[in-house]
Design a protein around this motif. Structure first.
Motif, PDB file in Angstrom:
ATOM      1  N   ASP A  93       4.856  31.141   0.789  1.00 52.44           N
ATOM      2  CA  ASP A  93       3.432  31.453   0.851  1.00 52.44           C
ATOM      3  C   ASP A  93       2.577  30.199   1.010  1.00 52.44           C
ATOM      4  OD1 ASP A  93       3.649  34.265   0.440  1.00 52.44           O
ATOM      5  OD2 ASP A  93       4.084  33.884  -1.669  1.00 52.44           O
ATOM      6  N   MET A 104      -2.407  28.043   1.077  1.00 49.03           N
ATOM      7  CA  MET A 104      -1.622  29.276   0.985  1.00 49.03           C
ATOM      8  C   MET A 104      -1.985  30.186   2.153  1.00 49.03           C
ATOM      9  SD  MET A 104      -3.280  31.072  -2.371  1.00 49.03           S
ATOM     10  CE  MET A 104      -5.023  31.483  -2.491  1.00 49.03           C
ATOM     11  N   ARG A 105      -0.994  30.934   2.591  1.00 53.83           N
ATOM     12  CA  ARG A 105      -1.208  31.851   3.717  1.00 53.83           C
ATOM     13  C   ARG A 105      -1.826  33.135   3.190  1.00 53.83           C
ATOM     14  NH1 ARG A 105       2.745  29.606   7.424  1.00 53.83           N
ATOM     15  NH2 ARG A 105       4.278  28.516   6.134  1.00 53.83           N
ATOM     16  N   THR A 106      -3.006  33.437   3.680  1.00 52.28           N
ATOM     17  CA  THR A 106      -3.673  34.650   3.194  1.00 52.28           C
ATOM     18  C   THR A 106      -4.098  35.522   4.364  1.00 52.28           C
ATOM     19  OG1 THR A 106      -6.009  34.040   3.291  1.00 52.28           O
ATOM     20  CG2 THR A 106      -4.725  33.138   1.457  1.00 52.28           C
ATOM     21  N   PRO A 163      -5.553  30.325   6.236  1.00 52.21           N
ATOM     22  CA  PRO A 163      -5.124  29.374   5.207  1.00 52.21           C
ATOM     23  C   PRO A 163      -6.239  29.056   4.209  1.00 52.21           C
ATOM     24  CG  PRO A 163      -4.834  28.504   7.445  1.00 52.21           C
ATOM     25  CD  PRO A 163      -5.636  29.739   7.569  1.00 52.21           C
TER      26      PRO A 163
END
Lengths: 482, 312
Positions: A256, A267-269, A273
């Motif tokens: 993540d 973090m990958r959301t 990012p």
């Protein structure tokens, strides 16, 4: 008094709740009186209610074996362990002092190494330890604090004196069980709470949040904090999720996160990012960053060390903290307290023979049947030999192990660990226990009131680890007279 | 508050599996009623259920005959068959287990209780005596979770992705169910006059929409009316039109929604063009096939846009 308490033996060990004369100790009087008045069948009913609550709350830990992972319900004993607040205050002060000294030590080791130059701690045992991470040299985390979360294991000896058995500075676990144990006791023995003033434990997640937030490299009202877990198959996953939820933080796995060209962690959301300020790391540092440590690790995040060293992200506990979490280093903590803080150690520790020293080794090899031998660098109670309970073959094996690698072994006297009444089948019997309080250190220092009491459920056993048949108890710090 | 892509994905699947568990239970319950009402000569087989769920290949790997016992064991008690209720419940739970931190505290307890109930009761409930009680219990426990979520989950991304999964699964199950009415799945030729109203009624019951149909359309259950109602009625929460409108509302505030939105709008146009009056069974079946393909495209678009975006 109901049947189950009738044959409770007293006097052979220090018992937490019952005096050698068979009377309840002052702080525990209310609990013992009430439980003794409960009819036997009601004890069984309360235990069943606790088991049901545990199942419904989904409190579990994962045990690994050849057949795969099994989720086991958390073994819990309904009789709480009671400690008076006055007594606890002294322990708490001692823990605070210890944690302060340990952090001074780590900061010193990765910077000037004065303690080594002054010969207080031998340089080779530190610098040749696998827990010493040269990658961390020259780093100076915020407030000079490396080990932000410390779980120290305490035992009480034959005189009832608290002693530190070890300090867990890498990724100590168990705090969620401390919190859940209190929840369960409230559900199944609510009447015990009527006449007591018990220090609450449930603000741990907010204390942890404040500690972590104080580490943020960016001044923000709500820094972005994540809990980094190895994933669902880790034995402490339940706790990782529990703490993330308690803090309103994101629970992330390595995949993540990513480190971008600007040396910041993202973090990958679903919105793209998002930059991360603080990582509460629950994975071993060796697996944390394939770029800096083990290249084959799939759990980590490539470039994390780079981002940390650039000061763009805080990591708790800081990589390299493990250098003070070593059973050889443990023996030097009282010296560290005198050296860095110019104070006398407030908490006793356990006399320790270092097999690397010739004289100590001779003593250990001669007295293997009396001593507890521990590898310097293992956790979870693995690889330990309890001399008086061991066979000649096991002692021979350990003698060989010690000769082969003396640096890796320490020995301590077999302590007469304290006991507490524990409800086994349909009788109350004494069982040995320890205590793991948690010490938080960031801008401020904070110690949990009490901690996680682990109990060896097998008669006579001294091994309290949940992976090896241990259970736990709710731990009460009580104010005033009951 | 943003949300991790991986968490969003698990919530989406949690929504899908929970809805699938409930819808499967509804389907079996409604069919169970239907079978008792239908004249023997009509000979509806239990294997219809397997076909509705597209699970024939898996089923026939394990069983030789599609009789009542086998089909119901497959759908109600088999832990590892992807079409079973225990499977859907287990995966709903697994997805909650890994997203506990963004859901209300009771979610885990409730879904865990549902799981424990199903693990314990499924095996004993395949027989006719306990079957209905089991299915009703599953439905009501699923509704409890949904009710709790809808009354306490903040309307942020967590709610949004759960809801997307839930709505997409519901549209999918609704269209599958309607396909039963086309007769293709029933595999019968000739006239259906005697049994048709019974079948359409049971389909409405499976969608928990029979009462609404009577109030909004009337007491006579007729194929064209039912199809129109279930596909196009904007006020009916289980209608396809309603689900698509809700999906649209959930997609709208999301960044990067263009691809999913395009497919969705295509679906809405397609829905508008449905003329039930002159439609033959074959045409309806073909229409449903196309619609299901469109829903699969929508799923792919959601996955690509938010769960596995390319590393920037």
């Amino acid at each position: 008094m109901n049947e189950s308490w009738k044959s409770y033996p007293s006097g052979s060990f220090f018992d937490e709740l019952i005096t050698p004369q068979g009377q309840p100790r002052a702080a525990a009087r209310g609990v013992v009186r009430l439980l003794q008045k409960l009819p036997g069948h009601e004890m069984a009913e309360r235990r069943a209610a606790a088991e049901l609550a545990i199942q419904e709350m989904g409190i579990s830990f994962t045990v690994y074996n050849e057949a795969g992972n099994i989720d086991r319900a958390w073994p819990f004993d309904i009789i709480p362990r009671v400690i008076s607040a006055r007594q606890w205050q002294a322990v708490s002060d001692g823990l605070r002092q210890r944690s302060l000294a340990l952090n001074h030590f780590i900061q010193d080791i990765y910077n000037q190494q004065k303690i080594l130059a002054d010969g207080v701690v031998p340089a080779d045992i530190v610098l040749e330890s696998s827990n010493f991470k040269p990658q961390c040299m020259g780093m100076s985390p915020r407030f000079g604090v490396w080990a932000h979360i410390c779980g120290s294991d305490l035992v009480r000896d034959g005189d009832g004196r608290f002693r530190v058995l070890e300090d867990n500075l890498r990724v100590p676990s168990g705090v969620s069980y401390m919190l859940e144990n209190r929840e369960i006791t409230k559900r199944v023995l609510p009447e015990l709470f009527e006449n007591y003033s018990i220090l609450p434990v449930d603000d741990y997640p907010s204390q942890l949040y404040q500690t972590l937030a104080s580490l943020s490299p960016r001044e923000r009202r709500r820094p972005c904090i994540v809990v980094l877990t190895p994933g669902i198959f880790n034995s402490a996953y339940f706790e990782h999720a529990y703490l993330a939820q308690g803090m309103g933080a994101e629970l992330v796995e390595g995949r993540d996160l990513m480190v971008a060209d600007d040396n910041c962690v993202y973090m990958r959301t679903v919105d793209g990012p998002v930059r991360v300020d603080v990582i509460y790391r629950r994975i071993d540092e060796d697996f944390m960053d394939p770029e800096a440590f083990r290249p084959e690790s799939l759990l980590g995040v490539a470039g994390l060390m780079r981002a940390w060293k650039a000061g763009n992200v805080a990591i708790a506990n800081a990589p390299g903290s493990g250098v003070a979490d070593d059973k050889v280093i443990y023996a030097f903590v009282p010296e560290m307290i005198r050296y860095y803080l110019k104070q006398k150690p407030l908490l006793a520790s356990v006399p320790t023979w270092l097999c690397m020293r010739e004289k100590d080794r001779e003593h250990v090899l001669k007295n293997l049947d009396q001593l507890v031998v521990k590898p310097a660098n293992e956790s979870g109670g693995y690889g330990i030999m309890v001399g008086p309970h061991s066979s000649a073959a096991v002692r021979r094996k350990f003698a060989r192990l010690i000769e082969e690698n003396p640096r890796n072994y320490v020995a301590q006297p077999t302590l007469a660990l304290s006991t507490a009444p524990t409800y086994i089948d349909d009788a109350v019997e004494p069982r040995h226990l320890d205590l793991r309080p948690f010490i938080l250190q960031g801008r401020d220092t904070w110690v949990t009131p009490g901690g996680l009491t682990r109990v060896a459920l097998t008669r006579g056993s001294l091994v309290v680890n949940s992976s090896q048949g241990g259970g736990s108890k709710d731990t009460w710090i009580v104010e005033g007279k009951a | 508050m943003t949300m991790l892509s991986s968490v969003a994905e698990r919530l989406y699947w949690m929504g899908r599996y929970l809805e699938r568990a409930e819808d499967s239970a509804r389907l079996v319950a409604a069919y169970n009623h239907l079978i008792m009402d239908i004249p023997r000569a009509a000979e509806l087989g239990w294997d219809v259920l397997v076909r509705i769920l597209d699970a024939e290949p898996v089923f026939y790997q394990q069983y030789r005959v599609g009789n009542e016992q086998n089909v119901l064991r497959f759908l109600m008690a088999e832990q590892d068959s992807c079409a079973s209720i225990p499977f859907a419940v287990r995966w709903a739970r697994e997805n909650v287990r890994t997203t506990r931190d963004v859901l209300p505290e009771e979610t885990w307890e409730q879904i865990n209780e549902l799981y424990l109930y199903v693990s314990d009761a499924a095996e004993k409930s395949v027989g006719r005596r306990n079957r209905q009680a089991f299915l009703e219990e599953v439905i009501s426990r699923c509704q409890r979770v949904n009710g709790m979520l809808s009354s306490s989950l903040p309307r942020d991304h967590a709610h949004r992705f759960l809801r997307l999964g839930h709505l997409l699964e519901r549209s999918d199950m609704t269209t599958r169910l309607m396909d039963v009415g086309t007769g293709e799945i029933l595999g019968r030729a000739g006239t259906h006059d005697a049994t048709d109203p019974l079948i359409w009624t049971s389909l409405l019951q499976a969608l928990s929409s029979f009462g609404a149909y009577r109030r909004m359309i009337g007491p006579l259950v007729e194929a064209q009316e039912v199809v129109g109602f279930v596909f196009q009625e904007p006020l009916l929460p289980r209608s396809v039109a309603f689900c698509l409108a809700e999906i649209r509302a959930e997609l709208k505030p999301l960044k990067n929604h263009e691809r999913a939105m395009r497919i969705l709008n295509r679906g809405r146009r397609k829905l508008g063009k449905l003329q039930t009056e002159q439609m033959s069974r074959e045409a309806l079946h073909a229409y449903i096939d196309e619609f299901q393909a469109l829903l699969a495209d929508l799923h792919d678009a959601i996955t690509a846009s938010w769960f596995h975006p390319d590393t920037p």
